[in-house]
Design an enzyme around this catalytic site. Structure first.
Site, short mmCIF file in Angstrom:
data_model
loop_
_atom_site.label_atom_id
_atom_site.label_comp_id
_atom_site.label_asym_id
_atom_site.label_seq_id
_atom_site.Cartn_x
_atom_site.Cartn_y
_atom_site.Cartn_z
N ALA A 166 -0.11 -3.77 1.11
CA ALA A 166 0.32 -4.34 -0.16
C ALA A 166 0.71 -3.22 -1.11
CB ALA A 166 -0.82 -5.15 -0.79
N GLU A 199 -5.47 -3.78 -4.99
CA GLU A 199 -4.22 -3.71 -5.76
C GLU A 199 -4.48 -4.04 -7.22
OE1 GLU A 199 -2.14 -2.22 -4.04
OE2 GLU A 199 -2.96 -2.71 -2.07
N1 B3K Z 1 -0.01 2.31 -2.96
C1 B3K Z 1 0.34 1.51 -1.83
C2 B3K Z 1 0.71 2.30 -0.63
C3 B3K Z 1 2.09 2.86 -0.65
C4 B3K Z 1 2.41 3.52 0.67
C5 B3K Z 1 3.74 4.16 0.64
N2 B3K Z 1 4.13 4.62 1.95
C6 B3K Z 1 -0.74 0.55 -1.47
C7 B3K Z 1 -2.09 0.90 -1.92
O1 B3K Z 1 -2.67 1.89 -1.58
O2 B3K Z 1 -2.63 0.15 -2.70
ZN ZN Z 2 -4.06 1.93 -3.12
#
Ligand code: B3K
Ligand code: ZN
Length: 852
Positions: free
Chosen positions: A261, A297
């Site tokens: 996500a 998230e």
């Molecule tokens: N921040 C995103 C992950 C993004 C990955 C890019 N290759 C999901 C998370 O860690 O919440």
């Molecule tokens: Zn994250």
């Protein structure tokens, strides 16, 4: 070769320009999609540098500066503009083809819907921009598309306008996000969905609209995600005093997604795997996964979005901290011990392996070729362990004071890991100078333990030695919070405390014992280190019964099982017959019969260590002997406890909770090792099951026991679920992880199945990823067929989706523990990949590191 050049943390410089506002106008029109980006650009220093914007795979239509066409220079990855103005407006028009975008980065199509993925560096595939996390802008987004096909047009923040476009059948929506954000948090979604709506009243009384968008026909599967979101919002207020800041929070579930996500401000995009669930189609594990990813998230809204990273080397600033927060969320809502056990397994089975291989890096990496390669178990999970150690050292109150200070200082900023530790120090007065080394040193520290006891004085001494090194380079001494419990021979807890282990060699003295105490060391995995410590069976059996920490009891069971396997590997090597010590069998029987234990904990104990986790315990492995010895020990335990397992199975079958199911199904799988005799249990569980957990466990047991019914059960399952992709993923995984000699032929056949697609990462991971990472014996078959098959697949994915390819290569680069023949074959595969003319940056980085 500039594409494959590494970037270094030490070379960081602040940007010469910043962009304070951007208006984005998306004219969504399939392969002729247009993006008009109008930015307010400001020089940040007195030098006359050129403005260099990042951009990839873009068709550039025009560049205007303050309304007039302007000259520029272009490369494959950049757009350079020369001007002596300090402040100006820049309009860039680019054309995109989202339909041809199979990499699922930037703007792409998922099953007829437009969606975006910008972290880490995907925004540069939408327009030319200062695509780096320390440039924070206010986004104003207009989206225009055909109304019938794309009734929902979504972006970050609040909707401020919408309207129809006369006669064309098109409509538009305008969004504004009041919070300045880096480009990686930008998102756009356009499509037709079913919508679940709810709301949440925050602690200060604001009413927030909550929306979960799912593919048509799936509304009934969205409620668990919605409940998880509300729980997350409440929990973050209660435990961290953090409140949501916008008036709306949206989650969109899409079928084509590279990871789990993405935390885009106010508009999370999710893999359907972490949204959709109902009892019939999702397992208890799926339910737990959804709650934890929805939480993760959501928690990023403060740890990641409100306070973000200065540069990508600081990724653990947001990821380690947010994983820690989601782990705490799950632990406060469910069983703390079981959640901890799961986190410890990830560390020992995956992170230790990464740290012992060619991709070893500190939680704050120092050099990177492809940033997407650093969304790792090290940055995420070891990062979370580092935060957890600070929590252990400072206590909950001190830690929360540190968090408060962090937000007071840095809200709205892009900062570094050092800023975080500084805030923890300032708020508590604790010196974390030595502790900081955890951020810069790679490798798993090894702690060697020696004990001594003087019966005349009743003094017990613990001598600890730490060795820290990574890829042959010696590191500095770390501050290790080392949690211990000392038990007497009756099982009473005499000492239970956390030691500050800060010297290379250190002695801890405890007085007043009548007899040598039994030590439970590194309780709850209080630091991400390996213990070197010889313990006897009796000692482990004692801990399994009496340790206060449930995690320590589980850990003792893991050691007891592992020790039995390794003893038998030695027997085999010396052509002796195999045997399992009676004390081991009795210990397992004791656990099965102990009604005081949490059934979920018993399940963890009965789900004995996998082959791959055993491999992690040693420097060199003879895989063939390991397989024989491991199967033997499981069979011995299962047959010694057969009656008890059957009895508990029957009793547990009448409960309808996830904990009871976990125990019952672990018992069923163990029984399938004993004999064909339990095939009846498996069939009746399959037939009577009303939930996916039990159905899948029956199939798993039939697979492990190689029961005759398996073919028929798999066929029935397929018939029922062929049009539910997430369930078919489970069916693919089951078959790909079967320890059969013809499994690769089977997988090749399954790639032709109508439910399979090489363009969908969930399908690829469930069929091929699970073979590679979860079918240890077959993937590492001595004839090299597993390596060859993976290589063919990687050659294909290298072109269509390099991110997915790069994630799947992991077992192929971790070759150091295997015998010479296997190592040679693995390296040969890596050489084949290395010689590809169009090798992606993602694979290039891993392959070249592995080959040295
Ligand atoms: N921040 C995103 C992950 C993004 C990955 C890019 N290759 C999901 C998370 O860690 O919440
Ligand atoms: Zn994250």
């Amino acid at each position: 070769m500039s594409q494959t050049q590494a970037k270094h943390l030490k070379d960081y410089t602040a940007p010469h320009f910043t962009i304070t506002h951007i208006d984005l106008n998306f004219i969504l029109d399939g392969e002729n999609t247009k993006v008009i980006a109008t930015s307010k650009v400001k020089r940040t220093n007195e030098h006359q540098f050129d403005l260099v914007l990042e951009g990839e795979q873009l068709e550039l239509e025009s560049v205007k500066l303050n309304g007039k066409n302007h000259d520029y220079r272009r490369t494959d990855t950049s757009l350079t503009i020369t001007t002596d103005l300090n402040e100006f407006e820049l309009e860039i028009i680019t054309a995109l083809n989202p339909e041809a975008n199979t990499s699922l980065e930037g703007l792409y199509m998922s099953d007829g819907a437009y969606c975006t993925q910008c972290e880490a560096e995907g925004f540069r595939r939408i327009t030319y921009f200062l695509d780096r996390p320390d440039v924070l802008a206010i986004y104003n987004v207009r989206i225009e598309a055909d109304k019938a096909a794309f009734p929902f047009l979504l972006s970050n923040g609040n909707q401020i306008e919408q309207g129809e476009m006369p006669r064309s059948g098109r409509h538009f929506v305008q969004w504004q996000d009041p919070f300045p954000k880096p480009s990686y948090l930008f998102a756009l979604v356009a499509g037709d969905f079913d919508l679940l709506e709810d709301h949440f009243i925050t602690q200060s009384g604001r009413d927030v609209k909550l929306q979960v968008f799912v593919d048509k026909g799936n509304l009934h599967k969205a409620s668990h995600a919605m409940e998880s979101l509300k729980k997350s919002m409440k929990w973050d207020e209660q435990r961290f005093d953090l409140e949501y800041d916008l008036d709306i929070y949206m989650i969109v579930a899409v079928d084509f997604f590279n990871m789990g996500a993405m935390e885009n401000k106010g508009l999370n995009v999710f893999n359907t795997k972490y949204v959709l669930a109902d009892k019939a189609s999702a397992t208890d594990e799926d339910y737990h996964g959804i709650e934890s990813v929805v939480g993760h998230e959501y928690f990023h809204n403060w740890t990641g979005n409100r306070v973000t990273c200065r540069d990508w080397f600081q990724l653990s600033l947001k990821e380690g901290l947010t994983v820690f927060r989601d782990q705490e969320f799950s632990s406060d809502l469910g069983s703390r011990a079981v959640n901890r056990i799961q986190a410890v397994k990830v560390m020992k089975n995956q992170q230790f392996a990464e740290d012992a291989g060619p991709m070893s890096h500190p939680i704050r990496p120092e050099s990177v070729i492809e940033m997407n390669n650093f969304y790792t178990v090290t940055v995420y999970n070891k990062g979370a362990e580092v935060i957890r150690m600070m929590h252990t050292i400072l206590g909950e109150q001190g830690f929360q004071a540190g968090m408060k200070c962090y937000f007071e200082r840095h809200d709205g900023q892009a900062v570094t890991c050092d800023d975080f530790v500084n805030a923890m120090e300032s708020a508590t007065g604790k010196d974390l100078q030595q502790f900081r080394r955890w951020y810069s040193q790679a490798g798993t520290p090894v702690v060697t333990v020696d004990e001594s006891f003087d019966s005349s004085s009743g003094q017990y001494k613990l001598h600890l030695t730490q060795q820290v090194s990574s890829q042959g380079v010696k590191g500095q001494t770390l501050h290790i919070p080392f949690s211990i419990e000392l038990l007497d021979d009756q099982g009473h807890s005499i000492v239970n405390q956390v030691l500050d282990f800060t010297q290379a060699k250190q002695e801890f003295v405890f007085d007043g014992f009548d007899a040598k105490p039994i030590a439970s060391l590194l309780q709850d995995f209080s630091a991400p280190v390996k213990l070197q410590y010889t313990v006897e069976f009796d000692h482990l059996v004692h801990l399994m019964r009496f340790a206060s920490s449930e995690v320590a009891r589980w850990e003792a069971s893991v050691q007891l099982f592992s020790q039995s396997v390794w003893d038998n590997v030695d027997h085999l090597a010396q052509h002796q017959s195999m045997a399992v010590d009676n004390r081991v069998l009795e210990a397992f029987r004791g656990v099965i019969l102990n009604e005081q234990l949490d059934p979920a904990l018993v399940a963890e104990i009965l789900n004995v260590p996998s082959a791959s986790s055993l491999i992690e315990q040693v420097d060199k492995v003879d895989l063939d002997l390991l397989q024989v010895a491991r199967e033997f020990v499981i069979e011995e335990i299962a047959s010694a406890c057969e009656d008890e397992l059957v009895a508990r199975y029957r009793e547990l079958n009448s409960f309808d909770t996830a904990e009871h199911r976990a125990f019952k199904n672990a018992a069923l799988v163990l029984l399938s090792y004993v004999s064909q005799q339990h095939e009846g249990l498996v069939i009746s569980q399959f037939e009577q099951s009303t939930n996916m957990t039990d159905t899948l466990a029956a199939l798993k047991a039939a697979t492990v026991g190689q029961f005759d019914c398996l073919t028929e059960l798999l066929a029935q399952f397929e018939k029922q679920w062929h049009s539910t992709p997430l369930v078919m993923d489970k069916w693919f995984t089951l078959q790909a992880t079967a320890n059969n000699d013809d499994v690769i032929d089977q997988i090749v056949k399954l790639t032709q199945h109508s439910s399979f697609s090489f363009n969908n990462p969930n399908r690829v991971r469930s069929l091929i990823g699970s073979f590679v990472a979860g079918n240890t014996y077959q993937f590492h078959k001595k004839d090299g067929s597993g390596y060859e098959y993976l290589t063919q697949i990687l050659i294909k994915l290298n072109k269509s989706n390099p991110q997915v390819a790069s994630r799947m290569i992991t077992p192929l680069i971790q070759f150091a523990k295997f015998d010479d023949t296997r190592q040679m074959l693995m390296k040969r595969s890596l050489e084949t990949l290395k010689s590809l003319p169009d090798l992606s940056k993602d694979l290039f980085e891993k392959v070249t590191k592995a080959l040295g």
